[in-house]
Enzyme design. Structure first.
Site, mmCIF file in Angstrom:
data_model
loop_
_atom_site.group_PDB
_atom_site.id
_atom_site.type_symbol
_atom_site.label_atom_id
_atom_site.label_comp_id
_atom_site.label_asym_id
_atom_site.label_seq_id
_atom_site.Cartn_x
_atom_site.Cartn_y
_atom_site.Cartn_z
ATOM 1 C CB SER A 92 5.907 -8.691 -7.118
ATOM 2 O OG SER A 92 5.293 -7.585 -6.510
HETATM 3 N N1 SAH Z 1 7.082 -3.790 -4.417
HETATM 4 C C1 SAH Z 1 7.009 -4.729 -3.322
HETATM 5 C C2 SAH Z 1 5.745 -5.562 -3.324
HETATM 6 C C3 SAH Z 1 4.717 -4.790 -2.705
HETATM 7 S S1 SAH Z 1 3.287 -5.543 -1.994
HETATM 8 C C4 SAH Z 1 8.211 -5.645 -3.256
HETATM 9 O O1 SAH Z 1 9.069 -5.591 -4.137
HETATM 10 O O2 SAH Z 1 8.300 -6.396 -2.284
HETATM 11 C C5 SAH Z 1 2.367 -4.023 -1.880
HETATM 12 C C6 SAH Z 1 2.844 -3.076 -0.821
HETATM 13 O O3 SAH Z 1 2.072 -1.884 -0.997
HETATM 14 C C7 SAH Z 1 2.586 -3.553 0.601
HETATM 15 O O4 SAH Z 1 3.763 -3.504 1.332
HETATM 16 C C8 SAH Z 1 1.543 -2.569 1.124
HETATM 17 O O5 SAH Z 1 1.672 -2.299 2.491
HETATM 18 C C9 SAH Z 1 1.834 -1.323 0.287
HETATM 19 N N2 SAH Z 1 0.742 -0.362 0.163
HETATM 20 C C10 SAH Z 1 -0.600 -0.600 0.111
HETATM 21 N N3 SAH Z 1 -1.278 0.558 0.007
HETATM 22 C C11 SAH Z 1 -0.337 1.558 -0.018
HETATM 23 C C12 SAH Z 1 -0.409 2.992 -0.114
HETATM 24 N N4 SAH Z 1 -1.581 3.652 -0.190
HETATM 25 N N5 SAH Z 1 0.753 3.695 -0.110
HETATM 26 C C13 SAH Z 1 1.951 3.064 -0.016
HETATM 27 N N6 SAH Z 1 2.069 1.727 0.092
HETATM 28 C C14 SAH Z 1 0.948 0.974 0.080
#
Ligand code: SAH
Length: 242
Positions: A92
């Site tokens: 992000s």
């Molecule tokens: N917080 C992260 C950014 C995340 S991008 C950072 O600091 O880099 C969103 C993430 O959520 C992705 O890696 C994706 O694979 C994950 N994601 C999507 N659906 C999800 C779910 N149901 N449970 C856990 N993770 C999930």
């Protein structure tokens, strides 16, 4: 090289990254924190927050974001932008990381659940502001990589689980704060259930390819919730286990 110089260089090599005399990224991080402070002020009308608390500002100034981005994007690590981290996912934008953390009202004694570990960067920021971080990632190779990196960087108060964060982490509930960093089209009820009375959840909700709203949900002592909309945002979709 005489013996003294050899000893000195060995000591420098053994020093942790943060204790080395010049951290070439420290200046860039400082600049980024200034940008975030300005953006906080500019968006205060929608977010209700004109300032970051000290713990959040300190965390943004300390966490080495360049370690969480792919090697070819290290030069872009301290720009205020989201970046691709592989497997179709993103790290992000730093302002959004700071804002979401601020909206959680972090306390040094509190426990937080993060859904969507991704690169592990936001988990590291949370680890600097909370007593304990539980974080769930659905894409196994991403979760495993982040778990190893967070351990390597010395974050001992973070537990990474591979799984579907829609269901939360019931064994560790209730949480004082819940952060969701992938967007569902509705607020998952298990997460509402796992929020402690007095707790706060920050979550982007909306369509997969359209507008999403960053919501702040607070739970009162009697269990009732109140939802407030802040900024329009764009996150990758929350996916589900099949
Ligand atoms: N917080 C992260 C950014 C995340 S991008 C950072 O600091 O880099 C969103 C993430 O959520 C992705 O890696 C994706 O694979 C994950 N994601 C999507 N659906 C999800 C779910 N149901 N449970 C856990 N993770 C999930």
């Amino acid at each position: 090289m005489n013996r003294y110089r050899r000893l000195l260089s060995a000591a420098l090599l053994a020093a942790p990254v943060s204790a080395r005399p010049q951290d070439p990224y420290a200046v860039k991080r400082e600049r980024l924190v200034h940008e975030i402070v300005a953006e906080m002020r500019a968006t205060a009308g929608s977010t209700g927050r004109s300032q970051m608390n000290d713990a959040v500002a300190r965390a943004m100034g300390r966490v080495p974001r360049h370690r969480f981005v792919p090697p070819d994007l290290v030069d872009a690590a301290y720009l205020d932008r989201p970046l691709p981290i592989g497997l179709g996912q993103t790290i992000s934008q730093p302002f959004i990381v700071a804002l979401m953390t601020e909206l959680l009202d972090p306390k040094p004694s509190a426990r937080v659940l993060e859904v969507g570990t991704g690169s592990g960067y936001h988990a590291a920021v949370l680890a600097e502001c909370f007593a304990k971080v539980y974080t769930i990632e659905i894409v196994a190779p991403l979760g495993e990589k982040s778990r190893a990196l967070l351990a390597e960087l010395g974050y001992r108060n973070v537990e990474v689980r591979i799984g579907d964060g829609y269901k939360g982490w019931p064994e560790a509930a209730p949480f004082d704060a819940i952060l969701v960093t992938a967007a569902p089209d509705h607020v998952p009820q298990p997460l509402v259930d796992q929020l402690a009375p007095g707790g706060r959840m920050v979550i982007p909700v909306g369509h997969q390819f359209g507008a999403q709203d960053l919501l702040v949900i607070t739970k009162a002592a009697d269990g009732r919730t109140l939802t407030r909309k802040t900024l329009p945002v764009r996150f990758v979709p929350l996916t589900r286990e099949r």
